[in-house]
Structures are given as C-alpha cells and as structure tokens.
Write a protein that holds these residues in place. Structure first.
Motif, PDB file in Angstrom:
ATOM      1  N   GLY A  91       0.826  -1.215   0.000  1.00 51.40           N
ATOM      2  CA  GLY A  91       0.000   0.000   0.000  1.00 51.40           C
ATOM      3  C   GLY A  91       0.850   1.250   0.000  1.00 51.40           C
ATOM      4  N   LEU A  92       1.978   1.225   0.736  1.00 52.61           N
ATOM      5  CA  LEU A  92       2.888   2.379   0.728  1.00 52.61           C
ATOM      6  C   LEU A  92       3.462   2.604  -0.665  1.00 52.61           C
ATOM      7  CD1 LEU A  92       4.465   4.593   2.191  1.00 52.61           C
ATOM      8  CD2 LEU A  92       6.157   2.863   2.866  1.00 52.61           C
ATOM      9  N   ALA A  93       3.821   1.520  -1.342  1.00 47.82           N
ATOM     10  CA  ALA A  93       4.309   1.657  -2.716  1.00 47.82           C
ATOM     11  C   ALA A  93       3.223   2.240  -3.629  1.00 47.82           C
ATOM     12  CB  ALA A  93       4.758   0.285  -3.239  1.00 47.82           C
ATOM     13  N   VAL A  96     -10.048   3.053   0.181  1.00 46.70           N
ATOM     14  CA  VAL A  96     -10.635   2.037  -0.695  1.00 46.70           C
ATOM     15  C   VAL A  96      -9.836   0.730  -0.616  1.00 46.70           C
ATOM     16  CG1 VAL A  96     -11.183   1.427  -3.079  1.00 46.70           C
ATOM     17  CG2 VAL A  96     -11.613   3.753  -2.252  1.00 46.70           C
ATOM     18  N   THR A  97      -8.518   0.840  -0.601  1.00 45.68           N
ATOM     19  CA  THR A  97      -7.682  -0.367  -0.489  1.00 45.68           C
ATOM     20  C   THR A  97      -7.979  -1.098   0.814  1.00 45.68           C
ATOM     21  OG1 THR A  97      -5.900   0.662  -1.770  1.00 45.68           O
ATOM     22  CG2 THR A  97      -5.329  -1.254  -0.444  1.00 45.68           C
ATOM     23  N   ALA A 152      -6.974  -5.830  -3.813  1.00 45.22           N
ATOM     24  CA  ALA A 152      -7.458  -4.588  -3.188  1.00 45.22           C
ATOM     25  C   ALA A 152      -6.838  -3.364  -3.856  1.00 45.22           C
ATOM     26  CB  ALA A 152      -7.140  -4.613  -1.697  1.00 45.22           C
ATOM     27  N   ILE A 153      -5.544  -3.441  -4.163  1.00 41.43           N
ATOM     28  CA  ILE A 153      -4.858  -2.307  -4.802  1.00 41.43           C
ATOM     29  C   ILE A 153      -5.392  -2.089  -6.218  1.00 41.43           C
ATOM     30  CG2 ILE A 153      -2.638  -1.586  -5.763  1.00 41.43           C
ATOM     31  CD1 ILE A 153      -1.299  -2.748  -3.281  1.00 41.43           C
ATOM     32  N   ALA A 154      -5.623  -3.175  -6.953  1.00 39.02           N
ATOM     33  CA  ALA A 154      -6.166  -3.050  -8.307  1.00 39.02           C
ATOM     34  C   ALA A 154      -7.551  -2.406  -8.281  1.00 39.02           C
ATOM     35  CB  ALA A 154      -6.231  -4.427  -8.971  1.00 39.02           C
ATOM     36  N   GLY A 155      -8.379  -2.825  -7.329  1.00 33.95           N
ATOM     37  CA  GLY A 155      -9.704  -2.225  -7.202  1.00 33.95           C
ATOM     38  C   GLY A 155      -9.633  -0.754  -6.857  1.00 33.95           C
TER      39      GLY A 155
END
Length: 479
Positions: free
Chosen positions: A304-306, A451-452, A427-430
C-alpha cells in the motif's frame, strides 16, 4: 509454559509491540515530515553517509549478547554483569577508533564537514553500550510493555528536539542531535525499568562461554549492515550529497513501515520460539501462526505504501523529493517480505543455529556485492532493484534452513503467504480503478488508502480468514 499461557504472553507481546512500534513510527513520521519539508536533500545525504559506520559500531558493541542472554538457561547476575562491562568497554573502544578515523571518512566522501559531524554522531553507540544488558533483561522477561513505553517517550522527546533545531536553522545538526537524544533516552529508560543493576565484580567467564554463539551473530550483523548500506556508501563516494539524500529519504520511509511490522514481531518472536524449542511440532505451529500474521499485516501495509508513494512524496514532503518516488516504491515492495524473513531467522536463533544464520548472510552479502559491481554502471535505480530483488528471494534460503529445523516446507511458505499477497494485489487493483479519475493528489491519496483498506477487509471477511478473525476477536477483548 502451558499452551494458553504462551498464547496469552505472545498475544500481549504482539499487542504492546505493535502499539509501541505503531506509535513510534507514527511520531517519527510526523517529525520526519516536518524535517523533510524544512531540511534539504543535502542535509539528509551528509548524515546518511555516516549511517553505515554507526551501525557497524553498534553491531560490534552489541556483540550478539542480547540474543545469547535470551537463549541462556539458568541465567544469573554474573551473566548480565559480564555482558554489561564487555559492551561498555567495546563501545568506548569503537568510539575512540572512529573518532580518530573521522578525517579519513571525510576524505573518502569528499566532505570536510563530516569530521566534526561524525565525531558527534558516533556518541550514540557509546550510550547504547550502557544499555545492552538491560535491554536483554527486559526482552528475556517479555517486558514488552515497559520497552514500548521507553520507545514511545524517547521518540517523542528526540523528535521535538529535532523539530526545534531545524526550525532554528541548525540544518543537518538537527538530525544528529535528534539521534543522540533518542539513543540516550532509550538506554536510560531500559535502566529505569530493569530490576537488574551492574556490580564492579568483574568476571568475564560468561562472555567467553557465549562467544561461540554470539561471534557468529556479530559477523552476521556486520554483513547485514554492509548489505543494506552498500548503496549509500557507493552513492556517497561517486555521487552528490543530494543523490544520497534522495535514496536516504526513500529508504527511511520504507524502513519506517517495515520496521514497524518487524519490530512488533521481533519483540516476541525469539523469546517465544525459544520457550518451545524442545517441542518441535508446537514450535512449528507457533512459527506458522507468526508467518501468517506477519503476512496479513505486512503485505497491505508495505505494498500500500508503494501504491500511494507518488501522492505521499508530492503532497506530504514537497516536490523537491520527486526523485525519491520510484526508489520508495521499489524499497517498499522488498520491505513487505522483511518481517517474514526476520521470523525465519529468529527460529534459527531460538535453536542456537547461529552458524546457519551466519552462512546465510555471508552468501547474501557476496551475491549483493557482485550485483552492485555489475549494476553500478546502470545507475542508482538499477542498483536498488538488484539489491531489493536479492533480499526478497533470500526468503527462500531461510525457508530451506527452517525446513531442516522444524520441517517447514516451501509449499507451507506459499500457503501461508500467497493468500494475503494475492488479496492485497486485488485490493490495490480495485482501488486503482476507483480512484483513477480523482484530480487532487491529496484526495487521491486519502481515497487510495480508504478504498484499499475497505476492499482488503471485505475480502478477508468473505474468505473467512482465520488470522483475520483471531485479530478481530483479540481487539474486541481489549476494548
């Protein structure tokens, strides 16, 4: 120690370790944001050039005795006392050597101001030399709550000092004195909470008995430090302080995230795994639960940080740090696997296998050294990618060692890590699709995080993740 007692102590340790590291990193983040917006990349670069020397001296001063004391059975006063005085003498000797070498360090990096700067910076491990035995006492007795209080207070006090000095225009000296105060207050706090006190009855026989185990840890620590700081050493020699600053800033934020998670796990991993070392099947169950918990937290946090790195750098730190964005993304991806690596090495240490710990790090150092030699002509980004890839893939070697120790297989590693890694990517893609149209960088960063997190929690709930359920149940009990 009974199953329920061990589970409770582990849960309590993880809770306090997590809260401590979380609050410390939150405070460090707030202070770091102000300092990054106030100071220049050159300021961070100059201080960053000295990091490797401070870390090497700290490793020599520690001597691997914290781990040795944790493993030692039937521990008595003389064991702590011998380690205390040995570390005090070592820290003073290391400081004297580096004090005299300060002109050589400045000449290597082509910055004369590093002479005075280094002589002040290196005082931090003199303070650390007086707290090693007390830190071992607190760790061995799983006094994680007390260590958490020390860490939070020390970070807060030193951070406020750093902000004040930066505001007053002290430039890189703000970073130096922030680190000095942090070291002093941390080790003073260990003294305050530890019931053990040193005596002048010197008997170094316990040190000699522990050397066979601890010397391997020292060599391993030195190699690990060289591994993680080779990029800085090369940048400082052949590039400007500004380039070093960009890398230092990216590395700082990625390590802040991974250290939060690693510190939470490391606060209990070694002592807990050591307490069940004589029960192979039980130790394997405890080990796998730690691996799943670390994966459950680490993947969404670091990946998530990336994911939010561009918005974070440009909005929070200002566009003067734009060159740190890609480096932060690469380092954050690699940092996602760091807590699991630490759990594997803690398992080996709990079984006294410092030899495997040593040779694993020797091999890693040699691989990274060759990579640095091959990738140096291609630039900073290529070097960072190479080192990060090697660090991620090295988890496979540690898994091979744990297979020999407790029967942990590569398939079990995949089963423990893959679901959380896959759910995080989902989750990141969404979140990427949902937030793609947001124009404001600040609002886009907030939306990405929310959102993630929402998608990840939803997927955990729908998949009926046992780790997720256990975490929720534990939090409910504490409320």
């Amino acid at each position: 120690m009974g199953e329920s007692t061990l589970k409770e102590k582990t849960s309590k340790g993880l809770f306090w370790g997590g809260m401590s590291n979380g609050l410390q990193q939150l405070l460090s983040a707030l202070f770091g944001i102000y300092l990054a917006r106030t100071l220049s990349p050159e300021d961070y670069g100059l201080v960053g050039m000295l990091t490797i020397f401070s870390m090497l001296a700290l490793a020599l001063q520690d001597g691997g005795f914290v781990s040795a004391l944790i493993n030692r059975k039937g521990i008595v006063h003389d064991d702590y006392n011998a380690v205390f005085w040995f570390n005090v003498f070592c820290s003073l000797a290391c400081y004297l050597i580096l004090f005299l070498c300060a002109p050589l360090i400045a000449r290597y990096f082509h910055h004369p101001e590093l002479v005075e700067l280094s002589r002040w910076t290196f005082l931090s491990f003199v303070f650390a030399g007086f707290g090693t035995a007390h830190r071992a006492y607190l760790s061995k007795n799983l006094m994680v709550k007390e260590m958490a209080m020390v860490g939070i207070f020390s970070v807060a006090a030193s951070g406020l000092l750093g902000i004040y000095l930066a505001w007053k225009g002290f430039a890189y000296w703000a970073l130096v004195f922030q680190a000095l105060v942090l070291s002093f207050m941390t080790n003073a706090g260990y003294w305050f909470f530890s019931k053990w006190r040193p005596s002048f009855r010197l008997n170094f026989q316990p040190v000699r008995e522990m050397l066979k185990y601890s010397v391997k840890l020292v060599v391993t620590s030195l190699l690990g430090i060289l591994n993680s700081n080779l990029v800085t050493v090369i940048l400082g020699r052949y590039y400007s302080a500004e380039r070093v600053g960009f890398y230092t800033q990216a590395n700082k934020w990625s390590m802040m995230g991974s250290n939060t998670l690693s510190g939470m796990v490391n606060s209990v991993a070694h002592p807990v795994l050591a307490s069940v070392v004589d029960e192979r099947e039980r130790q394997l169950r405890v080990f796998r639960k730690m691996m799943r918990f670390a994966s459950f937290i680490s993947f969404p946090a670091m990946l998530g940080l990336a994911f939010i790195a561009p918005e974070f750098i440009l909005v929070i730190l200002k566009d003067k740090w734009t060159d740190s964005i890609l480096l932060l993304q690469i380092l954050s991806f690699a940092g996602a696997f760091l807590p699991m690596t630490y759990i594997c090495t803690n398992l080996l240490l709990s079984q006294g296998r410092s030899d495997q710990y040593l040779w694993g790090n020797v091999a890693q150092f040699l691989v990274i050294l060759v990579l640095m030699y091959l990738l140096y002509p291609l630039g900073v980004t290529a070097m960072v990618i190479g080192v990060s890839a090697a660090n991620v893939l090295w988890l496979l070697l540690w898994t091979w060692f744990t297979r020999k120790a407790v029967g942990y297989t590569f398939w079990q590693l995949f089963v423990d890590l893959a679901p959380f890694f896959g759910f995080t990517l989902l989750a990141i893609a969404g979140a990427y699709l949902v937030t793609a149209g947001i124009g404001s960088l600040a609002w886009k960063m907030v939306a990405k995080i929310l959102v993630t997190a929402a998608i990840y929690i939803l997927v955990m709930w729908l998949s009926r993740s046992v780790t997720f359920k256990e975490c929720i149940d534990y939090v409910k009990k504490r409320l």
